[in-house]
Design an enzyme around this catalytic site. Structure first.
Site, PDB file in Angstrom:
ATOM      1  N   LYS A  13     -20.980 -74.399   5.072  1.00  0.00           N
ATOM      2  CA  LYS A  13     -20.940 -73.942   6.576  1.00  0.00           C
ATOM      3  C   LYS A  13     -19.468 -74.322   6.889  1.00  0.00           C
ATOM      4  O   LYS A  13     -18.962 -73.835   7.663  1.00  0.00           O
ATOM      5  CB  LYS A  13     -22.046 -74.342   7.374  1.00  0.00           C
ATOM      6  CG  LYS A  13     -23.332 -73.597   6.681  1.00  0.00           C
ATOM      7  CD  LYS A  13     -24.669 -73.973   7.648  1.00  0.00           C
ATOM      8  CE  LYS A  13     -24.858 -75.510   7.883  1.00  0.00           C
ATOM      9  NZ  LYS A  13     -25.136 -76.315   6.687  1.00  0.00           N
ATOM     10  N   ARG A  88     -31.622 -74.998  14.394  1.00  0.00           N
ATOM     11  CA  ARG A  88     -32.229 -75.384  13.231  1.00  0.00           C
ATOM     12  C   ARG A  88     -33.696 -75.330  13.479  1.00  0.00           C
ATOM     13  O   ARG A  88     -34.501 -75.774  12.393  1.00  0.00           O
ATOM     14  CB  ARG A  88     -31.942 -76.695  12.883  1.00  0.00           C
ATOM     15  CG  ARG A  88     -30.595 -76.993  11.905  1.00  0.00           C
ATOM     16  CD  ARG A  88     -30.186 -78.294  11.734  1.00  0.00           C
ATOM     17  NE  ARG A  88     -29.717 -78.493  10.184  1.00  0.00           N
ATOM     18  CZ  ARG A  88     -28.435 -79.008  10.346  1.00  0.00           C
ATOM     19  NH1 ARG A  88     -27.815 -79.385  11.323  1.00  0.00           N
ATOM     20  NH2 ARG A  88     -27.955 -79.326   9.069  1.00  0.00           N
ATOM     21  N   ARG A 127     -19.513 -85.274  -1.377  1.00  0.00           N
ATOM     22  CA  ARG A 127     -18.660 -84.755  -0.092  1.00  0.00           C
ATOM     23  C   ARG A 127     -17.887 -86.085   0.219  1.00  0.00           C
ATOM     24  O   ARG A 127     -18.246 -87.070   0.493  1.00  0.00           O
ATOM     25  CB  ARG A 127     -19.842 -84.278   0.907  1.00  0.00           C
ATOM     26  CG  ARG A 127     -19.033 -83.878   2.142  1.00  0.00           C
ATOM     27  CD  ARG A 127     -19.569 -83.269   2.906  1.00  0.00           C
ATOM     28  NE  ARG A 127     -20.901 -83.579   3.474  1.00  0.00           N
ATOM     29  CZ  ARG A 127     -21.971 -82.808   4.273  1.00  0.00           C
ATOM     30  NH1 ARG A 127     -21.567 -81.483   4.601  1.00  0.00           N
ATOM     31  NH2 ARG A 127     -23.067 -83.393   4.683  1.00  0.00           N
ATOM     32  N   ARG A 160     -20.513 -89.962   4.269  1.00  0.00           N
ATOM     33  CA  ARG A 160     -21.487 -90.181   5.325  1.00  0.00           C
ATOM     34  C   ARG A 160     -22.524 -90.874   4.561  1.00  0.00           C
ATOM     35  O   ARG A 160     -23.120 -90.600   3.584  1.00  0.00           O
ATOM     36  CB  ARG A 160     -21.752 -88.685   5.819  1.00  0.00           C
ATOM     37  CG  ARG A 160     -20.903 -88.220   6.565  1.00  0.00           C
ATOM     38  CD  ARG A 160     -21.319 -86.469   7.002  1.00  0.00           C
ATOM     39  NE  ARG A 160     -22.567 -86.304   7.060  1.00  0.00           N
ATOM     40  CZ  ARG A 160     -23.032 -85.111   7.550  1.00  0.00           C
ATOM     41  NH1 ARG A 160     -22.138 -84.209   7.668  1.00  0.00           N
ATOM     42  NH2 ARG A 160     -24.242 -84.787   7.347  1.00  0.00           N
ATOM     43  N   ARG A 171     -33.479 -83.953   3.766  1.00  0.00           N
ATOM     44  CA  ARG A 171     -32.851 -83.073   4.511  1.00  0.00           C
ATOM     45  C   ARG A 171     -33.052 -81.719   3.941  1.00  0.00           C
ATOM     46  O   ARG A 171     -33.275 -80.931   4.768  1.00  0.00           O
ATOM     47  CB  ARG A 171     -31.209 -83.364   4.417  1.00  0.00           C
ATOM     48  CG  ARG A 171     -31.112 -84.550   5.524  1.00  0.00           C
ATOM     49  CD  ARG A 171     -29.714 -85.471   5.139  1.00  0.00           C
ATOM     50  NE  ARG A 171     -28.602 -84.166   5.547  1.00  0.00           N
ATOM     51  CZ  ARG A 171     -27.361 -84.449   5.192  1.00  0.00           C
ATOM     52  NH1 ARG A 171     -27.072 -85.250   4.306  1.00  0.00           N
ATOM     53  NH2 ARG A 171     -26.275 -83.468   5.353  1.00  0.00           N
TER      54      ARG A 171
HETATM   55  P1  ADP Z   1     -24.752 -80.674   7.258  1.00  0.00           P
HETATM   56  O1  ADP Z   1     -23.372 -80.409   7.261  1.00  0.00           O
HETATM   57  O2  ADP Z   1     -24.962 -81.572   5.875  1.00  0.00           O
HETATM   58  O3  ADP Z   1     -25.829 -79.617   7.154  1.00  0.00           O
HETATM   59  P2  ADP Z   1     -24.876 -81.947   9.979  1.00  0.00           P
HETATM   60  O4  ADP Z   1     -23.465 -82.486   9.748  1.00  0.00           O
HETATM   61  O5  ADP Z   1     -25.067 -80.266  10.473  1.00  0.00           O
HETATM   62  O6  ADP Z   1     -25.143 -81.609   8.368  1.00  0.00           O
HETATM   63  O7  ADP Z   1     -26.118 -82.327  10.399  1.00  0.00           O
HETATM   64  C1  ADP Z   1     -26.149 -83.859  10.284  1.00  0.00           C
HETATM   65  C2  ADP Z   1     -27.663 -84.296  10.885  1.00  0.00           C
HETATM   66  O8  ADP Z   1     -27.520 -84.226  12.396  1.00  0.00           O
HETATM   67  C3  ADP Z   1     -28.914 -83.685  10.516  1.00  0.00           C
HETATM   68  O9  ADP Z   1     -29.445 -84.147   9.105  1.00  0.00           O
HETATM   69  C4  ADP Z   1     -29.708 -83.675  11.846  1.00  0.00           C
HETATM   70  O10 ADP Z   1     -30.275 -85.027  11.710  1.00  0.00           O
HETATM   71  C5  ADP Z   1     -28.670 -83.610  12.717  1.00  0.00           C
HETATM   72  N1  ADP Z   1     -28.544 -82.432  13.546  1.00  0.00           N
HETATM   73  C6  ADP Z   1     -27.546 -81.673  13.256  1.00  0.00           C
HETATM   74  N2  ADP Z   1     -27.697 -80.230  14.014  1.00  0.00           N
HETATM   75  C7  ADP Z   1     -29.112 -80.506  14.409  1.00  0.00           C
HETATM   76  C8  ADP Z   1     -29.988 -79.734  14.928  1.00  0.00           C
HETATM   77  N3  ADP Z   1     -29.480 -78.371  15.419  1.00  0.00           N
HETATM   78  N4  ADP Z   1     -30.955 -79.956  15.204  1.00  0.00           N
HETATM   79  C9  ADP Z   1     -31.586 -81.499  15.021  1.00  0.00           C
HETATM   80  N5  ADP Z   1     -30.764 -81.899  14.433  1.00  0.00           N
HETATM   81  C10 ADP Z   1     -29.501 -81.863  13.924  1.00  0.00           C
HETATM   82  P1  ADP Z   2     -22.237 -77.786   5.054  1.00  0.00           P
HETATM   83  O1  ADP Z   2     -21.589 -77.869   6.337  1.00  0.00           O
HETATM   84  O2  ADP Z   2     -23.008 -76.514   4.877  1.00  0.00           O
HETATM   85  O3  ADP Z   2     -23.233 -78.965   4.943  1.00  0.00           O
HETATM   86  P2  ADP Z   2     -19.712 -78.221   3.607  1.00  0.00           P
HETATM   87  O4  ADP Z   2     -18.897 -77.174   4.009  1.00  0.00           O
HETATM   88  O5  ADP Z   2     -19.579 -79.574   4.376  1.00  0.00           O
HETATM   89  O6  ADP Z   2     -21.359 -77.912   3.688  1.00  0.00           O
HETATM   90  O7  ADP Z   2     -19.830 -78.276   2.291  1.00  0.00           O
HETATM   91  C1  ADP Z   2     -20.663 -79.559   1.335  1.00  0.00           C
HETATM   92  C2  ADP Z   2     -19.781 -80.253   0.213  1.00  0.00           C
HETATM   93  O8  ADP Z   2     -19.577 -78.894  -0.861  1.00  0.00           O
HETATM   94  C3  ADP Z   2     -18.170 -80.507   0.724  1.00  0.00           C
HETATM   95  O9  ADP Z   2     -17.979 -81.470  -0.289  1.00  0.00           O
HETATM   96  C4  ADP Z   2     -17.443 -79.180   0.233  1.00  0.00           C
HETATM   97  O10 ADP Z   2     -15.986 -79.664  -0.265  1.00  0.00           O
HETATM   98  C5  ADP Z   2     -18.205 -78.673  -1.006  1.00  0.00           C
HETATM   99  N1  ADP Z   2     -18.221 -77.210  -1.165  1.00  0.00           N
HETATM  100  C6  ADP Z   2     -17.959 -76.327  -0.255  1.00  0.00           C
HETATM  101  N2  ADP Z   2     -18.123 -75.124  -0.528  1.00  0.00           N
HETATM  102  C7  ADP Z   2     -18.212 -75.069  -1.819  1.00  0.00           C
HETATM  103  C8  ADP Z   2     -18.188 -74.143  -3.189  1.00  0.00           C
HETATM  104  N3  ADP Z   2     -18.111 -72.840  -2.710  1.00  0.00           N
HETATM  105  N4  ADP Z   2     -18.133 -74.739  -4.266  1.00  0.00           N
HETATM  106  C9  ADP Z   2     -18.215 -76.074  -4.620  1.00  0.00           C
HETATM  107  N5  ADP Z   2     -18.226 -76.969  -3.713  1.00  0.00           N
HETATM  108  C10 ADP Z   2     -18.022 -76.480  -2.246  1.00  0.00           C
END
Ligand code: ADP
Ligand code: ADP
Length: 215
Positions: A13, A88, A127, A160, A171
């Site tokens: 995302k 979420r 990541r 992270r 998660r």
């Molecule tokens: P990822 O990129 O791995 O999906 P995020 O950076 O979006 O993770 O979120 C990291 C953490 O922040 C989540 O695991 C949760 O603990 C918290 N968080 C983020 N967005 C929300 C939300 N909309 N509601 C509740 N917790 C959230």
């Molecule tokens: P999210 O925001 O949904 O948690 P991220 O954009 O942070 O996901 O991506 C999670 C990890 O996967 C990062 O290390 C990113 O560089 C990698 N990644 C993202 N898209 C792809 C893909 N299409 N193929 C392989 N790795 C990817």
């Protein structure tokens, strides 16, 4: 145009959001990044959120909704928002609908990026995130030109705490239990578009842009 980019943790995302927001000049609102900013700044909200984030759990709805409401009232662009990581839970989705309607807007499209769970673990455990502005890289799939350094602003890359394997599994199960019910919610509203996220980054971007063009 308000787009909600949807998918499990690690589906891409943030990576895709950064590319799409440039093209459409959308305000990229990432709830996780806002929490991390509060944690870094040592605010009360950051202290409250940290205990949940460290355990891989969701921050309670009241705290999260208030934070996003505040952020939505200060949009950086009039073109709309690209919401990433919010909503979420069903309560958050309902609150978002109300917040947007008060602004005379609505959710226009919900691209769902699907990726199998085992691949999510590989992605999150490799990541690397940029300290300055949250750009993301992957040690194998999307490496920075220079290890440990962000290509865009030369800031330090870090792993992270919540990207450790055991927290990642929590998660992902939280996603399936608490967040995935929203897939049906947005499908019933006719707003969901499914994108295969298990392909190279540029192919996902191509499919995502094609889906948004038909909005
Ligand atoms: P990822 O990129 O791995 O999906 P995020 O950076 O979006 O993770 O979120 C990291 C953490 O922040 C989540 O695991 C949760 O603990 C918290 N968080 C983020 N967005 C929300 C939300 N909309 N509601 C509740 N917790 C959230
Ligand atoms: P999210 O925001 O949904 O948690 P991220 O954009 O942070 O996901 O991506 C999670 C990890 O996967 C990062 O290390 C990113 O560089 C990698 N990644 C993202 N898209 C792809 C893909 N299409 N193929 C392989 N790795 C990817």
């Amino acid at each position: 145009m308000n787009i909600l980019i949807f998918g499990p943790n690690g589906s891409g995302k943030g990576t895709q959001g950064a590319l799409v927001k440039e093209k459409y000049k959308l305000d990229h609102i990432e709830s996780g990044a806002i929490f991390r900013k509060h944690i870094g700044g040592g605010t009360e909200l950051g202290k409250k959120a940290k205990e949940y984030i460290d355990r891989g759990e969701l921050v309670p709805d009241d705290v999260t909704i208030a934070m996003v409401r505040d952020r939505l009232q200060q949009p950086d662009t009039k073109n709309g928002a690209l919401l990433d990581g919010f909503p979420r839970t069903p309560a958050q989705a309902e609150a978002l609908g109300e917040m947007l309607s008060q602004l005379g807007a609505e959710v226009n499209g919900v691209p769902l990026i699907s990726v199998p769970d085992e691949e999510l673990v590989n992605r999150l455990s490799g990541r690397w995130t940029c300290r300055a502005r949250g750009h993301v890289f992957h040690e194998k799939f999307n490496p920075p030109q220079k290890p440990g350094v962000c290509d865009f602003d030369q800031s330090e890359l870090y792993q992270r705490d919540d990207d450790r394997a055991e927290t990642v599994r929590t998660r992902i199960s939280v996603y399936w239990n608490q967040t995935a019910p929203l897939i049906d919610y947005y499908r019933k509203c006719g707003k969901l578009v499914e994108i295969d996220g298990n392909q190279p980054i540029e192919c996902v971007t191509r499919d995502l842009l094609a889906a948004l063009q038909s909005e």
